[in-house]
Design a protein around this motif. Structure first.
Motif, PDB file in Angstrom:
ATOM      1  N   MET A   1       0.717  -1.620   0.445  1.00 26.43           N
ATOM      2  CA  MET A   1      -0.163  -0.541  -0.001  1.00 26.43           C
ATOM      3  C   MET A   1       0.683   1.367  -0.155  1.00 26.43           C
ATOM      4  SD  MET A   1      -3.688   0.646   2.258  1.00 26.43           S
ATOM      5  CE  MET A   1      -4.123  -0.181   1.972  1.00 26.43           C
ATOM      6  N   LEU A   2       1.962   1.664   0.934  1.00 23.37           N
ATOM      7  CA  LEU A   2       2.802   2.430   0.852  1.00 23.37           C
ATOM      8  C   LEU A   2       4.249   1.747   0.822  1.00 23.37           C
ATOM      9  CD1 LEU A   2       3.371   5.061   0.892  1.00 23.37           C
ATOM     10  CD2 LEU A   2       3.090   5.235   3.795  1.00 23.37           C
ATOM     11  N   GLN A   3       4.387   2.311   0.102  1.00 21.39           N
ATOM     12  CA  GLN A   3       6.345   2.067  -0.360  1.00 21.39           C
ATOM     13  C   GLN A   3       7.363   2.898  -0.483  1.00 21.39           C
ATOM     14  OE1 GLN A   3       6.838  -1.151  -3.561  1.00 21.39           O
ATOM     15  NE2 GLN A   3       9.116  -1.641  -3.034  1.00 21.39           N
ATOM     16  N   ALA A   4       8.684   3.105   0.364  1.00 24.65           N
ATOM     17  CA  ALA A   4       9.977   3.855  -0.210  1.00 24.65           C
ATOM     18  C   ALA A   4      10.778   2.876  -0.677  1.00 24.65           C
ATOM     19  CB  ALA A   4      10.127   3.686   1.315  1.00 24.65           C
ATOM     20  N   VAL A   5      11.597   3.660  -1.803  1.00 20.42           N
ATOM     21  CA  VAL A   5      12.671   2.246  -3.010  1.00 20.42           C
ATOM     22  C   VAL A   5      13.591   3.312  -2.470  1.00 20.42           C
ATOM     23  CG1 VAL A   5      12.768   1.724  -4.460  1.00 20.42           C
ATOM     24  CG2 VAL A   5      10.797   1.060  -3.957  1.00 20.42           C
ATOM     25  N   GLY A   6      15.065   2.404  -2.089  1.00 20.58           N
ATOM     26  CA  GLY A   6      15.956   3.454  -2.927  1.00 20.58           C
ATOM     27  C   GLY A   6      16.142   5.233  -1.848  1.00 20.58           C
ATOM     28  N   GLY A  56      15.289   8.497  -4.643  1.00 23.02           N
ATOM     29  CA  GLY A  56      14.373   7.357  -4.211  1.00 23.02           C
ATOM     30  C   GLY A  56      13.228   7.727  -4.562  1.00 23.02           C
ATOM     31  N   GLN A  57      11.985   7.266  -4.131  1.00 27.30           N
ATOM     32  CA  GLN A  57      10.859   7.183  -4.916  1.00 27.30           C
ATOM     33  C   GLN A  57       9.780   6.462  -3.248  1.00 27.30           C
ATOM     34  OE1 GLN A  57       9.299   6.299  -8.826  1.00 27.30           O
ATOM     35  NE2 GLN A  57      10.274   4.200  -8.529  1.00 27.30           N
ATOM     36  N   LEU A  58       8.878   7.452  -3.503  1.00 23.90           N
ATOM     37  CA  LEU A  58       7.287   7.111  -2.278  1.00 23.90           C
ATOM     38  C   LEU A  58       6.349   6.173  -3.524  1.00 23.90           C
ATOM     39  CD1 LEU A  58       7.265   9.692   0.184  1.00 23.90           C
ATOM     40  CD2 LEU A  58       8.734   7.488  -0.046  1.00 23.90           C
ATOM     41  N   LEU A  59       5.833   5.044  -3.150  1.00 22.91           N
ATOM     42  CA  LEU A  59       4.889   4.442  -4.106  1.00 22.91           C
ATOM     43  C   LEU A  59       3.244   4.506  -3.056  1.00 22.91           C
ATOM     44  CD1 LEU A  59       6.865   1.488  -6.057  1.00 22.91           C
ATOM     45  CD2 LEU A  59       6.040   3.763  -6.460  1.00 22.91           C
ATOM     46  N   GLY A  62       1.382   1.292  -4.887  1.00 19.80           N
ATOM     47  CA  GLY A  62       2.049   0.937  -6.732  1.00 19.80           C
ATOM     48  C   GLY A  62       2.390   2.166  -7.552  1.00 19.80           C
ATOM     49  N   GLU A  63       1.645   3.446  -6.908  1.00 12.66           N
ATOM     50  CA  GLU A  63       1.980   4.229  -8.226  1.00 12.66           C
ATOM     51  C   GLU A  63       2.822   4.794  -7.775  1.00 12.66           C
ATOM     52  OE1 GLU A  63       0.547   4.573 -11.285  1.00 12.66           O
ATOM     53  OE2 GLU A  63      -0.320   2.074 -11.015  1.00 12.66           O
ATOM     54  N   PRO A  64       3.973   6.101  -7.876  1.00  9.39           N
ATOM     55  CA  PRO A  64       4.303   6.826  -7.625  1.00  9.39           C
ATOM     56  C   PRO A  64       3.778   8.376  -7.357  1.00  9.39           C
ATOM     57  CG  PRO A  64       6.025   6.714  -9.583  1.00  9.39           C
ATOM     58  CD  PRO A  64       3.820   5.350  -9.822  1.00  9.39           C
ATOM     59  N   VAL A  65       4.457   8.437  -5.992  1.00  8.06           N
ATOM     60  CA  VAL A  65       3.574   9.533  -5.226  1.00  8.06           C
ATOM     61  C   VAL A  65       5.240  10.926  -4.951  1.00  8.06           C
ATOM     62  CG1 VAL A  65       1.685   9.169  -4.936  1.00  8.06           C
ATOM     63  CG2 VAL A  65       3.397   9.077  -3.500  1.00  8.06           C
ATOM     64  N   ALA A  66       4.509  12.340  -5.080  1.00  5.35           N
ATOM     65  CA  ALA A  66       5.856  12.954  -3.834  1.00  5.35           C
ATOM     66  C   ALA A  66       4.523  13.916  -3.789  1.00  5.35           C
ATOM     67  CB  ALA A  66       6.475  13.835  -5.508  1.00  5.35           C
ATOM     68  N   PHE A  67       4.905  13.715  -2.475  1.00  3.79           N
ATOM     69  CA  PHE A  67       4.486  14.707  -1.556  1.00  3.79           C
ATOM     70  C   PHE A  67       5.209  16.351  -0.944  1.00  3.79           C
ATOM     71  CE2 PHE A  67       2.810  10.132   0.439  1.00  3.79           C
ATOM     72  CZ  PHE A  67       1.659  10.099  -0.425  1.00  3.79           C
ATOM     73  N   GLY A  68       4.449  17.268  -1.321  1.00  2.00           N
ATOM     74  CA  GLY A  68       5.563  18.453  -0.929  1.00  2.00           C
ATOM     75  C   GLY A  68       5.283  18.537   0.620  1.00  2.00           C
ATOM     76  N   ARG A  69       4.442  18.313   1.150  1.00  2.00           N
ATOM     77  CA  ARG A  69       3.577  19.232   2.547  1.00  2.00           C
ATOM     78  C   ARG A  69       2.563  18.266   3.091  1.00  2.00           C
ATOM     79  NH1 ARG A  69      -0.637  23.294   1.656  1.00  2.00           N
ATOM     80  NH2 ARG A  69      -2.079  22.322  -0.409  1.00  2.00           N
ATOM     81  N   PRO A  70       2.839  17.478   4.402  1.00  2.00           N
ATOM     82  CA  PRO A  70       2.115  16.808   4.951  1.00  2.00           C
ATOM     83  C   PRO A  70       0.596  17.234   4.793  1.00  2.00           C
ATOM     84  CG  PRO A  70       2.962  18.181   6.643  1.00  2.00           C
ATOM     85  CD  PRO A  70       3.043  18.654   5.569  1.00  2.00           C
ATOM     86  N   LEU A  71       0.304  17.847   4.205  1.00  2.04           N
ATOM     87  CA  LEU A  71      -1.034  17.761   3.785  1.00  2.04           C
ATOM     88  C   LEU A  71      -1.674  17.638   2.755  1.00  2.04           C
ATOM     89  CD1 LEU A  71      -3.812  19.611   4.345  1.00  2.04           C
ATOM     90  CD2 LEU A  71      -3.703  20.816   3.267  1.00  2.04           C
ATOM     91  N   ASP A  72      -0.600  17.223   1.504  1.00  5.98           N
ATOM     92  CA  ASP A  72      -1.136  16.273   0.408  1.00  5.98           C
ATOM     93  C   ASP A  72      -0.782  14.442   0.649  1.00  5.98           C
ATOM     94  OD1 ASP A  72      -0.338  18.624  -0.602  1.00  5.98           O
ATOM     95  OD2 ASP A  72       1.743  18.391  -1.604  1.00  5.98           O
ATOM     96  N   ALA A  73      -0.416  14.422   2.006  1.00  9.96           N
ATOM     97  CA  ALA A  73       0.136  13.479   2.578  1.00  9.96           C
ATOM     98  C   ALA A  73      -1.148  12.936   3.191  1.00  9.96           C
ATOM     99  CB  ALA A  73       1.143  12.768   3.532  1.00  9.96           C
ATOM    100  N   GLN A  74      -1.428  13.626   3.854  1.00  9.67           N
ATOM    101  CA  GLN A  74      -3.290  13.226   4.508  1.00  9.67           C
ATOM    102  C   GLN A  74      -4.213  13.208   2.938  1.00  9.67           C
ATOM    103  OE1 GLN A  74      -3.710  16.291   7.305  1.00  9.67           O
ATOM    104  NE2 GLN A  74      -1.775  16.306   8.282  1.00  9.67           N
ATOM    105  N   ALA A  75      -4.043  14.369   1.876  1.00  9.67           N
ATOM    106  CA  ALA A  75      -5.376  13.714   1.504  1.00  9.67           C
ATOM    107  C   ALA A  75      -4.927  12.685   0.800  1.00  9.67           C
ATOM    108  CB  ALA A  75      -5.171  15.012   0.568  1.00  9.67           C
TER     109      ALA A  75
END
Length: 498
Positions: A1-6, A56-59, A62-75
């Motif tokens: 569901m949530l993945q950190a790669v490298g 590295g990147q976050l998935l 299964g889809e790449p995501v980029a959180f610029g701020r905590p509000l993005d992660a909450q959304a």
């Protein structure tokens, strides 16, 4: 569901994360463990958009995501419950639960009756007995923490990250928390659970990832790794590895039969007759329930708590009660319970925090010797294994365990006769805890008298030669030898309460 790669992250000369691979699966309760400074907090902040990775990147799903701020992660469905309650104390419980997502009526105004009804239903479902109309500030810290958990559940998050959620909870509340986590598991929500309490991890978690020096050194089912092996993996060495033995305290006359004596310590509504003696090389524990007078006794001994009656002697010489300078000059020092509020000065450097108390000794005609400062700081950073980018790094940027070592270094640099330790391992991981405990034993072995307060009874009885039990500000029993057991301390407390 949530993945950190490298994932890698670098701060001012410190590589906090090094090519970390980490994954949370649906319905999984995954614990992240490691010594203070291993990279746990940094990884959580990368996952929640506080920091952006250098590599590295976050998935997510299964889809790449980029959180610029905590509000993005909450959304995106990632909810975080922090160790320090992150709510609005002046608002009601219901308002905190629905903050930013308030239900509206047909006029687009906040539907307060509807919000309170929904809040009451949610709290009841989670077994939290509280009126949703009450102001948050009127509730205990443990209840506030459960409200923070309830807010995460209400948000219907895909991922819930819990950072030390049980640190302020009573045993009954911890069970409620675990029930909530089991409900999240049944809903297929992924839970990342961080705690320094190993017994909790083995009770509620199914998977573990171990970080050391910013790297993943183990990941797999928690049931496949025993507690001792887990601790050894975190430390990167066996628990019997004591490392370099060094002398930190000044020379003490072993012929002194008593290095500290407190007699008849009294202060209205706080202390009601505390008697305490400590011999050179002895560790005396103060036991008792919360509010029994343990911290108040420690503060009274060093002059931070004024006394109405009582005598204090250090190495056979009576000192003026209520005078902290007199206590320090006599060789009596305190490492306080709340290191952030009463110990470290976060905006000052590691060097400045360590030499703070010793500055008068390092100066001639008001000019402080930089060479002497450097010698003291280098010595204690090496001997206490303080991890920092440099002595000039702000101490507020260090992990909790390293902040605790900085406080110890400050007072050990004064060559004290008696060291008072109030909850010395609170809020630090098992690796740093083992190092602090080994250091305390070593200091006692060099002749330093030590008084220790710990809410962890096992830690108290394992570390103390004697235990003085307090109740309602008075010393009610002293346990020695075979009497110093968890059952022994609990039995005394229980007997005194009947």
């Amino acid at each position: 569901m949530l993945q950190a790669v490298g994932v890698s992250k670098h701060f001012a000369g410190v590589q906090a994360l090094r090519e970390v691979d980490f994954e949370l699966r649906p319905g999984q309760v995954h614990t992240l463990v490691g010594e203070n400074g291993a990279g746990k907090s940094t990884l959580i902040k990368v996952l929640t958009g506080v920091y952006q990775p250098d590599a590295g990147q976050l998935l997510l799903d299964g889809e790449p995501v980029a959180f610029g701020r905590p509000l993005d992660a909450q959304a995106a469905g990632i909810s975080t419950v922090y160790q320090e309650v992150n709510l609005v104390p002046s608002m009601s419980v219901a308002q905190n639960l629905f903050l930013g997502h308030e239900p509206r009526n047909r006029l687009r105004l906040i539907d307060f009756p509807g919000m309170q009804a929904q809040a009451r239903e949610l709290l009841s479902e989670l077994g939290i007995s509280v009126d949703p109309r009450r102001q948050l500030r009127t509730l205990g810290l443990g209840v506030q923490q459960m409200i923070a958990v309830a807010r995460s559940v209400r948000a219907r998050a895909k991922v819930v990250i819990m950072d030390e959620p049980s640190s302020s909870l009573e045993p009954r509340e911890v069970e409620t928390l675990f029930d909530v986590i089991r409900r999240l598991h049944e809903r297929n929500v992924a839970v990342l659970y961080v705690s320094h309490r190993l017994e909790e991890l083995y009770q509620i978690c199914d998977t573990v990832t171990v970080l050391r020096d910013g790297r993943v050194v183990h990941s797999g089912p928690l049931a496949d790794i025993g507690r001792l092996e887990l601790v050894a993996t975190m430390l990167g060495r066996t628990l019997s590895d004591e490392g370099e033995r060094t002398v930190f305290a000044g020379e003490h006359d072993s012929a002194e039969r008593t290095v500290l004596r407190g007699k008849g310590l009294r202060r209205r509504t706080v202390l009601d007759g505390v008697d305490l003696t400590v011999h050179p090389g002895e560790i005396v524990g103060l036991g008792g329930l919360l509010g029994s007078g343990r911290t108040e006794t420690m503060k009274a001994l060093v002059g931070l708590q004024p006394l109405d009656e009582g005598e204090i002697e250090v190495a056979g010489k009576r000192i003026r009660a209520g005078s902290t300078p007199a206590a320090i000059r006599a060789g009596l020092v305190l490492v306080p319970e709340d290191r952030k509020a009463e110990g470290i000065i976060p905006n000052l450097s590691v060097r400045e925090n360590i030499v703070l108390a010793a500055l008068p000794r390092l100066s001639v005609a008001g000019v402080v010797s930089k060479r002497k400062q450097r010698e003291i700081v280098d010595t204690f950073m090496r001997r206490l294994r303080i991890k920092a980018a440099s002595p000039e790094q702000k101490v507020g940027e260090l992990s909790g365990g390293n902040q605790q070592k900085v406080m110890l270094a400050r007072w050990l640099a004064m060559s004290p006769k008696v060291l008072l330790l109030d909850e010395p391992t609170r809020g630090i991981d098992v690796g740093a805890k083992a190092e602090v405990q080994a250091l305390v034993d070593e200091l006692a072995g060099q002749g330093l008298g030590i008084v220790m307060v710990s809410s962890d009874l096992e830690e108290l009885v394992e570390g103390a030669d004697r235990v003085v039990v307090l109740r309602e500000g008075a010393s009610v029993a002293e346990l020695t030898g075979d009497q110093v057991t968890v059952d022994g301390v609990m039995a005394v407390i229980a007997d005194e309460q009947r």
